[in-house]
Design an enzyme around this catalytic site. Structure first.
Site, PDB file in Angstrom:
ATOM      1  N   HIS A 191      51.604  74.081  61.746  1.00 16.46           N
ATOM      2  CA  HIS A 191      50.195  73.869  62.042  1.00 16.46           C
ATOM      3  C   HIS A 191      49.595  72.750  61.195  1.00 16.46           C
ATOM      4  O   HIS A 191      49.931  72.566  60.026  1.00 16.46           O
ATOM      5  CB  HIS A 191      49.408  75.166  61.790  1.00 16.46           C
ATOM      6  CG  HIS A 191      49.468  75.623  60.350  1.00 16.46           C
ATOM      7  ND1 HIS A 191      48.594  75.177  59.383  1.00 16.46           N
ATOM      8  CD2 HIS A 191      50.334  76.461  59.726  1.00 16.46           C
ATOM      9  CE1 HIS A 191      48.892  75.731  58.222  1.00 16.46           C
ATOM     10  NE2 HIS A 191      49.951  76.517  58.398  1.00 16.46           N
ATOM     11  N   HIS A 203      60.430  59.648  62.947  1.00 16.27           N
ATOM     12  CA  HIS A 203      61.558  60.363  63.574  1.00 16.27           C
ATOM     13  C   HIS A 203      61.905  61.561  62.706  1.00 16.27           C
ATOM     14  O   HIS A 203      62.307  61.406  61.553  1.00 16.27           O
ATOM     15  CB  HIS A 203      62.760  59.425  63.694  1.00 16.27           C
ATOM     16  CG  HIS A 203      63.921  60.023  64.421  1.00 16.27           C
ATOM     17  ND1 HIS A 203      64.987  59.275  64.855  1.00 16.27           N
ATOM     18  CD2 HIS A 203      64.207  61.301  64.807  1.00 16.27           C
ATOM     19  CE1 HIS A 203      65.876  60.047  65.471  1.00 16.27           C
ATOM     20  NE2 HIS A 203      65.420  61.291  65.441  1.00 16.27           N
TER      21      HIS A 203
END
Length: 218
Positions: A142, A151
């Protein structure tokens, strides 16, 4: 009486036919999309990958810009950004692809050209900027922020409210503790655990992750 014109559905191509491109193509096919083939500047035109044709390079894409959708199939961050910028110049918005087995919260925000791979998790209020990769099994908790063209490799894990800079790369199984930040273009080595903020353009490795060297590549 004028003849009604029909609009043709834009064809989907994967830019990049290497290993990463194969996975992106597989996601598109798994989602039921029709993939015309691959575009790649280095692979020989006329070859085949996953039984799909290699159509050509950037000149092929430029000639067909008005009837093409593009998914980014390049794993290297800077090269992926260059392809994204090419698409922008041609008026093409790169497609965002999410594997059906990935779990993406309804409040998460994903930019253009993002790829979310199998079994990845993106939890509430996370934000993933344009062109980023959330690879197989990666977890974005979250309130995380993932920068453009970053990446996260397979099984990388971010605690809540982590910030990952643009063009950063987290290796296989790397972890970042809640609230920490990884700077732009930094590299976190495979299996490393980030306990403190990582400066931009450094390579960190180990448990806990420590700076090994400055990055010199661009």
């Amino acid at each position: 009486m004028p003849v009604a014109q029909t609009r043709t559905t834009p064809k989907l191509v994967i830019y990049g036919c290497g290993g990463h491109g194969k996975v992106v193509a597989d996601i598109a096919l798994t989602r039921g999309l029709s993939v015309e083939g691959f575009v790649d500047d280095k692979a020989p035109e006329g070859g085949r990958v996953l039984d799909l044709p290699i159509l050509g390079g950037a000149t092929w894409l430029e000639a067909r810009r008005s009837n093409v959708r593009v998914a980014l199939g390049i794993g290297e961050n800077q090269a992926r950004c260059r392809v994204y910028e090419l698409c922008e110049r041609l008026g093409i918005i790169p497609l965002t692809l999410i594997h059906p087995t990935a779990a993406v919260a309804s409040s998460a925000q994903l930019g253009a050209g993002v790829v979310v791979m199998a079994q990845a998790v993106i939890n509430p209020d996370a934000r993933v900027a344009n062109g980023a990769i959330i690879n197989s099994g990666a977890i974005v908790e979250h309130d995380c922020e993932i920068g453009a063209f970053a990446h996260l490799s397979p099984n990388a894990t971010l605690g809540g409210a982590v910030r990952i800079g643009a063009f950063a790369h987290l290796g296989l199984g790397a972890s970042v503790l809640p609230g920490k930040a990884v700077g732009d273009e930094a590299v976190v080595g495979a299996g490393s655990v980030v306990l403190t903020d990582v400066p931009p353009r450094v390579v960190v490795v180990g448990v806990p992750a420590r700076v090994k060297r400055q990055r010199e590549d661009r």
